[in-house]
Scaffold this active site. Structure first.
Site, PDB file in Angstrom:
ATOM      1  N   SER A 162       0.818  -1.225   0.000  1.00 27.78           N
ATOM      2  CA  SER A 162       0.000   0.000   0.000  1.00 27.78           C
ATOM      3  C   SER A 162       0.849   1.271   0.000  1.00 27.78           C
ATOM      4  O   SER A 162       1.932   1.316   0.586  1.00 27.78           O
ATOM      5  CB  SER A 162      -0.878  -0.006   1.255  1.00 27.78           C
ATOM      6  OG  SER A 162      -1.361   1.289   1.536  1.00 27.78           O
ATOM      7  N   TYR A 219      -1.875   5.632  -4.753  1.00 27.32           N
ATOM      8  CA  TYR A 219      -2.966   6.613  -4.782  1.00 27.32           C
ATOM      9  C   TYR A 219      -2.467   7.811  -5.572  1.00 27.32           C
ATOM     10  O   TYR A 219      -1.309   8.224  -5.420  1.00 27.32           O
ATOM     11  CB  TYR A 219      -3.348   7.060  -3.367  1.00 27.32           C
ATOM     12  CG  TYR A 219      -4.253   6.087  -2.633  1.00 27.32           C
ATOM     13  CD1 TYR A 219      -5.532   5.805  -3.105  1.00 27.32           C
ATOM     14  CD2 TYR A 219      -3.841   5.470  -1.465  1.00 27.32           C
ATOM     15  CE1 TYR A 219      -6.373   4.931  -2.438  1.00 27.32           C
ATOM     16  CE2 TYR A 219      -4.673   4.593  -0.781  1.00 27.32           C
ATOM     17  CZ  TYR A 219      -5.940   4.331  -1.279  1.00 27.32           C
ATOM     18  OH  TYR A 219      -6.775   3.465  -0.610  1.00 27.32           O
ATOM     19  N   THR A 225      -5.309   2.706  -7.122  1.00 30.46           N
ATOM     20  CA  THR A 225      -6.619   2.584  -6.468  1.00 30.46           C
ATOM     21  C   THR A 225      -7.425   3.848  -6.752  1.00 30.46           C
ATOM     22  O   THR A 225      -6.981   4.960  -6.443  1.00 30.46           O
ATOM     23  CB  THR A 225      -6.443   2.345  -4.958  1.00 30.46           C
ATOM     24  OG1 THR A 225      -5.712   1.127  -4.794  1.00 30.46           O
ATOM     25  CG2 THR A 225      -7.789   2.237  -4.259  1.00 30.46           C
ATOM     26  N   LYS A 284      -7.541  -0.453  -9.678  1.00 34.16           N
ATOM     27  CA  LYS A 284      -8.262  -1.150  -8.595  1.00 34.16           C
ATOM     28  C   LYS A 284      -9.449  -0.321  -8.111  1.00 34.16           C
ATOM     29  O   LYS A 284      -9.272   0.850  -7.749  1.00 34.16           O
ATOM     30  CB  LYS A 284      -7.295  -1.402  -7.430  1.00 34.16           C
ATOM     31  CG  LYS A 284      -7.925  -1.984  -6.182  1.00 34.16           C
ATOM     32  CD  LYS A 284      -6.863  -2.331  -5.156  1.00 34.16           C
ATOM     33  CE  LYS A 284      -7.437  -2.904  -3.884  1.00 34.16           C
ATOM     34  NZ  LYS A 284      -7.965  -1.895  -2.957  1.00 34.16           N
ATOM     35  N   HIS A 308     -13.476  -2.078  -2.238  1.00 35.63           N
ATOM     36  CA  HIS A 308     -12.600  -1.689  -1.132  1.00 35.63           C
ATOM     37  C   HIS A 308     -13.011  -2.401   0.160  1.00 35.63           C
ATOM     38  O   HIS A 308     -12.952  -1.841   1.257  1.00 35.63           O
ATOM     39  CB  HIS A 308     -12.651  -0.169  -0.935  1.00 35.63           C
ATOM     40  CG  HIS A 308     -11.334   0.452  -0.542  1.00 35.63           C
ATOM     41  ND1 HIS A 308     -10.489   1.016  -1.457  1.00 35.63           N
ATOM     42  CD2 HIS A 308     -10.722   0.588   0.662  1.00 35.63           C
ATOM     43  CE1 HIS A 308      -9.414   1.491  -0.821  1.00 35.63           C
ATOM     44  NE2 HIS A 308      -9.539   1.220   0.472  1.00 35.63           N
TER      45      HIS A 308
HETATM   46  C1  FNR Z   1      -7.608  -1.635   2.897  1.00 34.71           C
HETATM   47  N1  FNR Z   1      -7.628  -1.499   1.515  1.00 34.71           N
HETATM   48  C2  FNR Z   1      -6.729  -0.679   0.885  1.00 34.71           C
HETATM   49  N2  FNR Z   1      -6.713  -0.575  -0.477  1.00 34.71           N
HETATM   50  C3  FNR Z   1      -5.816   0.191  -1.100  1.00 34.71           C
HETATM   51  O1  FNR Z   1      -5.817   0.227  -2.324  1.00 34.71           O
HETATM   52  N3  FNR Z   1      -4.912   0.913  -0.377  1.00 34.71           N
HETATM   53  C4  FNR Z   1      -4.868   0.885   0.974  1.00 34.71           C
HETATM   54  O2  FNR Z   1      -4.037   1.540   1.590  1.00 34.71           O
HETATM   55  C5  FNR Z   1      -5.819   0.074   1.646  1.00 34.71           C
HETATM   56  N4  FNR Z   1      -5.840   0.033   3.004  1.00 34.71           N
HETATM   57  C6  FNR Z   1      -6.709  -0.842   3.635  1.00 34.71           C
HETATM   58  C7  FNR Z   1      -6.675  -0.939   5.033  1.00 34.71           C
HETATM   59  C8  FNR Z   1      -7.496  -1.843   5.674  1.00 34.71           C
HETATM   60  C9  FNR Z   1      -7.428  -1.959   7.168  1.00 34.71           C
HETATM   61  C10 FNR Z   1      -8.373  -2.665   4.921  1.00 34.71           C
HETATM   62  C11 FNR Z   1      -9.247  -3.689   5.595  1.00 34.71           C
HETATM   63  C12 FNR Z   1      -8.423  -2.545   3.556  1.00 34.71           C
HETATM   64  C13 FNR Z   1      -8.549  -2.322   0.701  1.00 34.71           C
HETATM   65  C14 FNR Z   1      -7.915  -3.645   0.328  1.00 34.71           C
HETATM   66  O3  FNR Z   1      -6.895  -3.490  -0.622  1.00 34.71           O
HETATM   67  C15 FNR Z   1      -8.948  -4.614  -0.289  1.00 34.71           C
HETATM   68  O4  FNR Z   1      -9.620  -3.989  -1.347  1.00 34.71           O
HETATM   69  C16 FNR Z   1      -9.960  -5.100   0.728  1.00 34.71           C
HETATM   70  O5  FNR Z   1      -9.360  -5.323   1.980  1.00 34.71           O
HETATM   71  C17 FNR Z   1     -10.584  -6.392   0.223  1.00 34.71           C
HETATM   72  O6  FNR Z   1     -11.552  -6.860   1.075  1.00 34.71           O
HETATM   73  P1  FNR Z   1     -11.283  -7.968   2.208  1.00 34.71           P
HETATM   74  O7  FNR Z   1     -10.390  -9.037   1.635  1.00 34.71           O
HETATM   75  O8  FNR Z   1     -10.633  -7.245   3.359  1.00 34.71           O
HETATM   76  O9  FNR Z   1     -12.638  -8.429   2.548  1.00 34.71           O
END
Ligand code: FNR
Length: 372
Positions: free
Chosen positions: A111, A135, A161, A241, A265
């Site tokens: 990330s 981002y 993303t 994404k 997300h």
């Molecule tokens: C995320 N996600 C996420 N996505 C992204 O592109 N950059 C990020 O910094 C983050 N940070 C993040 C923090 C936390 C605590 C969570 C739970 C999620 C989203 C992540 O990439 C992904 O899309 C989801 O977590 C997918 O769903 P599940 O597997 O958690 O159900």
């Protein structure tokens, strides 16, 4: 800690242990979803509604989970999703998950808001297949600095993303008065170009750094032409994404993407977005073979992976499943999370009568027969 892992049978067990172990405000941040959290629940319910049809006597002695993603070989169609601020789960954070991914041969996505630096994570990930999640910041010089560092550190793709024009309102965080970056742990605060934006007197102040970060992220002004710009500044493949409809998938192709992630997300941006598994089919049909389609949001079981692949995804990403493992046992725990999913996938394919992920198609979905 490792004794705890003995009784763990599935990802839900890991979550229960993680909840006991994590600071409640951190757990809520990680587990929570936007608004009434029905989006979060829908992601699971949609998977649970799906039914698979086995084809028997197929000879499943040898199962091969190897998958190609953007031209690289990975050990399974399960990749580590970009999850920011992993120190909330464990002090080793992304270093631990990147090591776990490499141990398992799983692809890893880092990330923009990782707690560990791009270079540290690359070192931990070794010869693993790693992608960098980007981002689009309101200041292009910072965006570009991250891209250049990721390129230099051996990341093989940029995953942009696009579903956070503003951060979703997660009511648990509002109640907890939780501020994501309050701890000043985000490694981006140490990026040299980011630091150069700070006024001389502010360089030592973490409050000033956080204020500056708030000025460049989120970036509600981001538009498709920013992808066009990104395409001109890097040769790495670009994955978009956060795609939820065929129109946007086609735009992603037009703007030069090599892959897309169908994602809401993890239910964190809106409670009215549909489950990703319910929109996947439409997106896949629209894009054909032009780009690789991935899916995330709600993957907790090997059978979820199978369902996504049967509907046309090349691989899935797992966020919270990995995070709960990390919280419970650092690198060992994250490895266990990956291993549980891998074993469930292996067995799931066996009972379905399939020996490789690429054999999966809609003929294994019960709904295909029901519709005929
Ligand atoms: C995320 N996600 C996420 N996505 C992204 O592109 N950059 C990020 O910094 C983050 N940070 C993040 C923090 C936390 C605590 C969570 C739970 C999620 C989203 C992540 O990439 C992904 O899309 C989801 O977590 C997918 O769903 P599940 O597997 O958690 O159900």
């Amino acid at each position: 800690m490792l004794d705890d892992l003995q009784g763990v049978v599935n990802i839900d067990d890991l979550e229960k242990l993680a909840k006991k172990r994590m600071l409640p405000t951190y757990y809520d941040y990680c587990a929570g979803g936007a608004g009434d959290e029905s989006g979060l629940r829908k992601n699971r319910q949609a998977f649970e509604r799906k039914q698979l049809i086995p084809k028997v006597l197929s000879g499943v002695k040898k199962i091969d989970l190897t998958t190609q993603v953007l031209g690289s070989e990975v050990a399974s169609p399960i990749l580590a999703a970009p999850v920011g601020m992993q120190h909330m789960a464990h002090p080793d954070a992304e270093v631990a998950t990147a090591k776990a991914a490499n141990r398992m041969g799983f692809g890893f996505c880092l990330s923009t808001f990782a707690s560990k630096s791009i270079e540290e994570v690359a070192l931990a990930n070794g010869n693993g297949v790693r992608w960098f999640q980007l981002y689009l910041m309101a200041d292009r010089s910072v965006t570009l600095s991250l891209v250049r560092r990721a390129e230099a550190a051996g990341f093989r793709a940029i995953v942009v993303t696009v579903d956070v024009p503003r951060v979703g309102r997660r009511e648990r965080d509002v109640r907890n008065r939780f501020r994501r970056f309050e701890t000043g742990k985000a490694a981006i605060l140490r990026d040299p170009v980011f630091r150069s934006l700070l006024d001389h007197g502010d360089k030592e102040s973490s409050v000033a750094a956080l204020t500056k970060l708030d000025q460049i992220f989120p970036n509600p002004g981001a538009v498709w032409s920013d992808i066009e710009w990104l395409r001109t500044v890097t040769h790495l493949p670009i994955v978009i994404k956060g795609i939820m409809c065929p129109e946007d998938a086609l735009k992603a192709i037009a703007y030069g993407a090599s892959g897309i992630v169908v994602s809401n997300h993890g239910g964190r941006q809106s409670d009215r977005f549909p489950a990703t598994i319910d929109v996947l089919d439409h997106v896949v049909k629209a894009v054909g073979d032009e780009v690789e389609v991935y899916l995330d949001s709600g993957i907790r079981r090997g059978t979820d992976v199978i369902t996504a692949l049967a509907l046309g995804a090349r691989a899935v990403l797992v966020g919270r499943a990995m995070l709960w493992g990390l919280a419970v046992g650092g690198e060992e725990g994250a490895t266990l999370a990956f291993e549980l999913l891998r074993q469930e996938l292996f067995l799931g394919l066996s009972v379905l009568g399939v020996t490789t992920p690429s054999q999966l198609d809609s003929s294994f979905l019960f709904e295909t027969y029901r519709e005929e």
